[in-house]
Scaffold this active site. Sequence first.
Site, PDB file in Angstrom:
ATOM      1  NE  ARG A 520      -1.936  -0.399   3.901  1.00 29.39           N
ATOM      2  CZ  ARG A 520      -2.577  -0.001   4.752  1.00 29.39           C
ATOM      3  NH1 ARG A 520      -3.478   0.587   5.011  1.00 29.39           N
ATOM      4  NH2 ARG A 520      -1.395  -0.015   5.620  1.00 29.39           N
ATOM      5  CB  SER A 581       6.648  -6.326   7.266  1.00 27.94           C
ATOM      6  OG  SER A 581       5.962  -5.504   7.472  1.00 27.94           O
ATOM      7  CG  ASP A 635       5.047  -5.850  10.194  1.00 25.34           C
ATOM      8  OD1 ASP A 635       6.241  -6.094  10.862  1.00 25.34           O
ATOM      9  OD2 ASP A 635       4.502  -6.674   9.860  1.00 25.34           O
TER      10      ASP A 635
END
Length: 888
Positions: A520, A581, A635
């Site tokens: 995203r 991540s 993350d």
Amino acid sequence: SQIQRVLLALTLPLEVLQMVKDRMKEAMNKGLSRQTHAQANVQMLPTYICSTPNGTENGNVLVVELCQSHVRILLTTLLGNGNNSPQLTDKIFDMPGDITQGTGEALFDFIAQCLRQFLESNDVSNDYLPLGFVFPFSCKQTRLDKAELISWSKGFSCSDVEGKDVVQLLQSAINKQELSQVKVVALLNDTVGTMMTCSTREKPCEVALIVDKGTNSCFMAEAQYVQIVEETSGRMCVNTEWGCFGDDGALNDILTPYDQHVDQESSNPGLKRFEKLVGSLYLGDIVRHALIALATEKALFIGSNVTALETKGVLKTQQVLEIINNEEGMTKARMTLEALGLRPSERDCCRVQQVCRAVVSRSAALCAAGLAAILSLIRQSRGLERLMINVAVDGELYRAHARFREILQSVAGLLAPECMASFVPSMDGSGWGAAMVTAVALRMAQQRCEVDKLLAPLRLSRADLERVQALMRQEMDLGLDQETNANSSVRMLPTYVRGTPDGSERGEFLALDLGGTNFRVLVVRLGENGIHMASEIYVIPTNIMQGTGEALFDHIIDCIMDFQLKQDLMEQVLPLGFTFSFPCKQLGLDKAVLLSWTKGFSASECVGKDVVQLLREAAQRKQHLALKVVALVNDTVGTMMSCGYDDPKCEIGLIVGTGTNACYMEEMQNVGTVEGEQGRMCINMEWGAFGDNGCLDHIFTEFDRMVDEKTINPGKQRFEKLISGMYLGEIVRHILLALVEKRVLFHDMPCFTLQSKDIFKTKFLSTIEIDGLALKQVQSILRDLDLHATFDDSVLVREVCQTVSLRAAQLCAAGLAAVVEKMRENRGLSQLAVTVGVDGTLYKMHPCFSQHLQQTLQDLAPNCTVTFLQSEDGSGKGAALVAAVAVR
Ligand code: ADP
Ligand code: MG
């Protein structure tokens, strides 16, 4: 006329029967509920019979049936062939008349002596003989083989038995006879015996009615509604003891004066009011009292001396049944009445027949109302629109009398129109059913043994968890130390994030989120009145994930430019935070060397390189010169930061989604891998790899090894493979396969689909484990996988899911316990209050994971008060917050 009035009083219109049904249902609910069970009239006694026969039962089974005036002993040999044509041997032993009034010891000694005689004459040479005991009195049962007699009835009054465990009394008497190979494994009520007798594999009966001298019923209830039993899964047979319905007055408005007389004359006035309207023991006397009333009013037997009618029991139910017979009835009526010294006219005989009909019809209709209550209870508790069910029936009234059967069936149909009951008459009493119960109990015990053996390695003791906690702590210490860092399976990577947000962060930032389920791009505005975000999801095609590093980062830049265009942000130079991540060795907030790809990524030329640099180079290639990457964020860190914005105590981040990982604020002086001693730094633990050096080998089961072998990174991320969403379903699948192989699951049913990897999704665990979910829904989930589960199968599948998710939550808790305890020690506190920011679909969606995690953590780290805060879009917000802290 008088006769009309009597008939009217004995005839219950449909609305009244409907009301009886509703009250019966209410009384049953009262008996089932924990709060009201003790005061309930309809006691709804749990029987601990949770399963009906499946045809695989085999071996020799003994049954002892205690009846009104005799003991019946029965031996059956089940062949495991669907229980077709079982061999039965039985013998009836008449009881000495006084024994029912003597001592309990004498009664049980007598039974054991009969058993001994029986075994001697039948030459049964087993070294283990399970025995089922049919004991037709109401008992408080706490196990299949443990039942205290509540009170005697039916003329029994042996001393020293009430309040005692009758199984134990029988077993002691048997042992006295030196028959210790005989083990009493099940005690059951005759009603339950009837239900089991009528059940076959193709056609299980789930309700039984007895309409004999007395009346009673039982049915398979959803275990969660049987509140006085801990068990909440599956079904359990409940013995309603509905004969006592009305003892609180619930039937008063339908009782006739004749019923009152019968009750007054009985040995237990005021009790068993429903039974006294339905049971055959009473029908003759009800008729008799009605006739007395009519004779008194000169509506019958004018000119006869009716004193003979005043004796209790002179009119037998058998005679009543013969009188209502169409052809012979009138003759029978005349003969019966004349035998009582009456001189009935033709009209008298006709009227007597009408009264008899009314009494028998009322019995059948009331019985139907009770049955309708059961059916509608079952239908509702199973969440069904329509219920199709088999009802076993036994007792002379039902067997001998067609009119009774017709009324019972048609009235039940009218009162419970959404239920379709098929009646299955019992052929051979309760003995055979008791043998079935005993055999089922035996099969279940054997299966339980297998299941427990298989699941034992997955059930962690408190000591196991403490050991995991201690090992995690040890690996953390190793990982923080510059010297030993390389030997630790927990990498303890510095993140260069030195503080959590204080809420004063402001500005507009770009954020990237790579490494979760979706890639995203976001724009995040930190303003006076909170955080506002807009985002766009972009696909990263597999060929790019697994292609060259250049192509991957070029693609990322393309996505950013597309996003900026769409959001009209092309003109601005916004600081960018990059949630990435994957394990990185970070050398600064904006300098991070990729250590390895995980989660399906394998782009070349990236491992060992600075990821921020790779992104900047791609921006240059694409002439996107206005990109200002200020921070790279894991993350877990993003999650901690985003929760920290709302709660300043949030100093831990936890992810339990596709994978699992955690970060926390460590003292700089403990971070041997970074210069400087002042303040704190967030450490990305990369705890998913905990155990990759072999330190958790004692925890892994054969199922974990099978799951690990089939992953793209065998031997790696071993802790994660016990906990996270990518693997739990697979662990369950492997366990189910093992249970199938042991023949305790999906017996004789095809289950090829279970062979396919990843077919059992982790989200199924979430659904299957929902508290109180009807088993039908478990069945339907399994059916979608082409698995045809019985109820027993569904219960077992649920148990497997619970075992696997519980272990995951507990292991996660053991890891967190090491973290919070270390933080507490670091700060020299006797008590630490800290908040964990959490993200991940497994944590958020599973019905018990978070609760088990929190409970276990509290248990393992009692000096820490840990609050859990769910992060809302931690990756996006968190990256922006890190960037904000960085530019400040
Ligand atoms: P990520 O960790 O990749 O950022 P998520 O936190 O959304 O993504 O986790 C996705 C994982 O969650 C999936 O791998 C799946 O196994 C698991 N999952 C999806 N739905 C559920 C659910 N209802 N209950 C439990 N786990 C689920
Ligand atoms: Mg995520």
